[in-house]
Design an enzyme around this catalytic site. Sequence first.
Site, PDB file in Angstrom:
ATOM      1  N   GLU A  41       0.874  -1.168   0.000  1.00 41.00           N
ATOM      2  CA  GLU A  41       0.000   0.000   0.000  1.00 41.00           C
ATOM      3  C   GLU A  41       0.915   1.222   0.000  1.00 41.00           C
ATOM      4  O   GLU A  41       1.563   1.514   1.003  1.00 41.00           O
ATOM      5  CB  GLU A  41      -0.897   0.004   1.234  1.00 41.00           C
ATOM      6  CG  GLU A  41      -1.725   1.266   1.402  1.00 41.00           C
ATOM      7  CD  GLU A  41      -2.373   1.360   2.770  1.00 41.00           C
ATOM      8  OE1 GLU A  41      -2.538   2.492   3.263  1.00 41.00           O
ATOM      9  OE2 GLU A  41      -2.724   0.313   3.355  1.00 41.00           O
ATOM     10  N   ARG A  45       0.947  10.268   0.883  1.00 43.37           N
ATOM     11  CA  ARG A  45       1.302  11.347   1.808  1.00 43.37           C
ATOM     12  C   ARG A  45       2.432  12.208   1.289  1.00 43.37           C
ATOM     13  O   ARG A  45       2.646  13.327   1.779  1.00 43.37           O
ATOM     14  CB  ARG A  45       1.726  10.753   3.162  1.00 43.37           C
ATOM     15  CG  ARG A  45       0.644   9.964   3.872  1.00 43.37           C
ATOM     16  CD  ARG A  45       1.183   9.349   5.156  1.00 43.37           C
ATOM     17  NE  ARG A  45       0.194   8.512   5.801  1.00 43.37           N
ATOM     18  CZ  ARG A  45       0.422   7.799   6.891  1.00 43.37           C
ATOM     19  NH1 ARG A  45       1.618   7.836   7.454  1.00 43.37           N
ATOM     20  NH2 ARG A  45      -0.540   7.062   7.418  1.00 43.37           N
ATOM     21  N   THR A  69      -3.871   6.313   2.105  1.00 44.40           N
ATOM     22  CA  THR A  69      -4.091   7.702   2.519  1.00 44.40           C
ATOM     23  C   THR A  69      -4.741   8.484   1.370  1.00 44.40           C
ATOM     24  O   THR A  69      -4.339   9.603   1.036  1.00 44.40           O
ATOM     25  CB  THR A  69      -2.790   8.389   2.981  1.00 44.40           C
ATOM     26  OG1 THR A  69      -2.012   7.474   3.756  1.00 44.40           O
ATOM     27  CG2 THR A  69      -3.100   9.597   3.851  1.00 44.40           C
ATOM     28  N   LYS A 129     -11.133  -1.090   6.615  1.00 42.35           N
ATOM     29  CA  LYS A 129      -9.965  -0.864   7.456  1.00 42.35           C
ATOM     30  C   LYS A 129     -10.433  -0.424   8.842  1.00 42.35           C
ATOM     31  O   LYS A 129     -11.306   0.443   8.956  1.00 42.35           O
ATOM     32  CB  LYS A 129      -9.104   0.221   6.804  1.00 42.35           C
ATOM     33  CG  LYS A 129      -7.908   0.698   7.606  1.00 42.35           C
ATOM     34  CD  LYS A 129      -7.177   1.768   6.802  1.00 42.35           C
ATOM     35  CE  LYS A 129      -6.027   2.380   7.554  1.00 42.35           C
ATOM     36  NZ  LYS A 129      -5.288   3.368   6.722  1.00 42.35           N
TER      37      LYS A 129
END
Length: 210
Positions: A41, A45, A69, A129
């Site tokens: 993943e 960011r 993110t 998640k």
Amino acid sequence: MDDVLSIIGRLRIIPVVTLNHAGDALPLARALLDGGLPLAEITLRTEAGAEALRRIAAEMPDILVGAGTVLTPAQVDAAAGAGARFIVSPGFNPRVVERALAHGLVMIPGCATPSDMEQAMEHGLTTVKFFPAEQQGGVDYLKAVSGPYPALRYVPTGGIGPHNLKHYLDFPRVLACGGSWMVKSELIDAGRFDEITALCREAAALAQAQ
């Protein structure tokens, strides 16, 4: 979609990677592959995130790569264009979820409350998640809150490491756990990819020791 979730469920760990330099993407991917965790993943960011994802998707087809993110529909578009096969977000944003599904991508949104989980189910999702896992109350909270939703599976992320990974994975409703301890940014920035490979091997063995 099922293939993506099947691979995640087989490996049981999603390495959560933050790359500061796109040039580190392929060495990192090789370290994951050599360490028995062909899955990443790549968080968005940093400015390097999307390009790193693109390079891994294009050059390392044996790696199942997704974007993390992800906060906006535009980021979903960018991730899809870069070759992401799944999208992970820290919370539940209906616009992000709907855009990911429109691209045909697996969507794993962050869900920490019953309301979040019901929104996910309303959108046809089966895997969410659980974030931030330890700060939300860990496995005990997850067991309690998941009771009314037997069709949902969970990917706990946040505060998970070798010391508590098995505790989460022992809960049958947990598909896999997300973690960054085997792919720390300081190791990547220092080019310590052999060390990352070794940590991935250890993590993969721990995840399979059920």
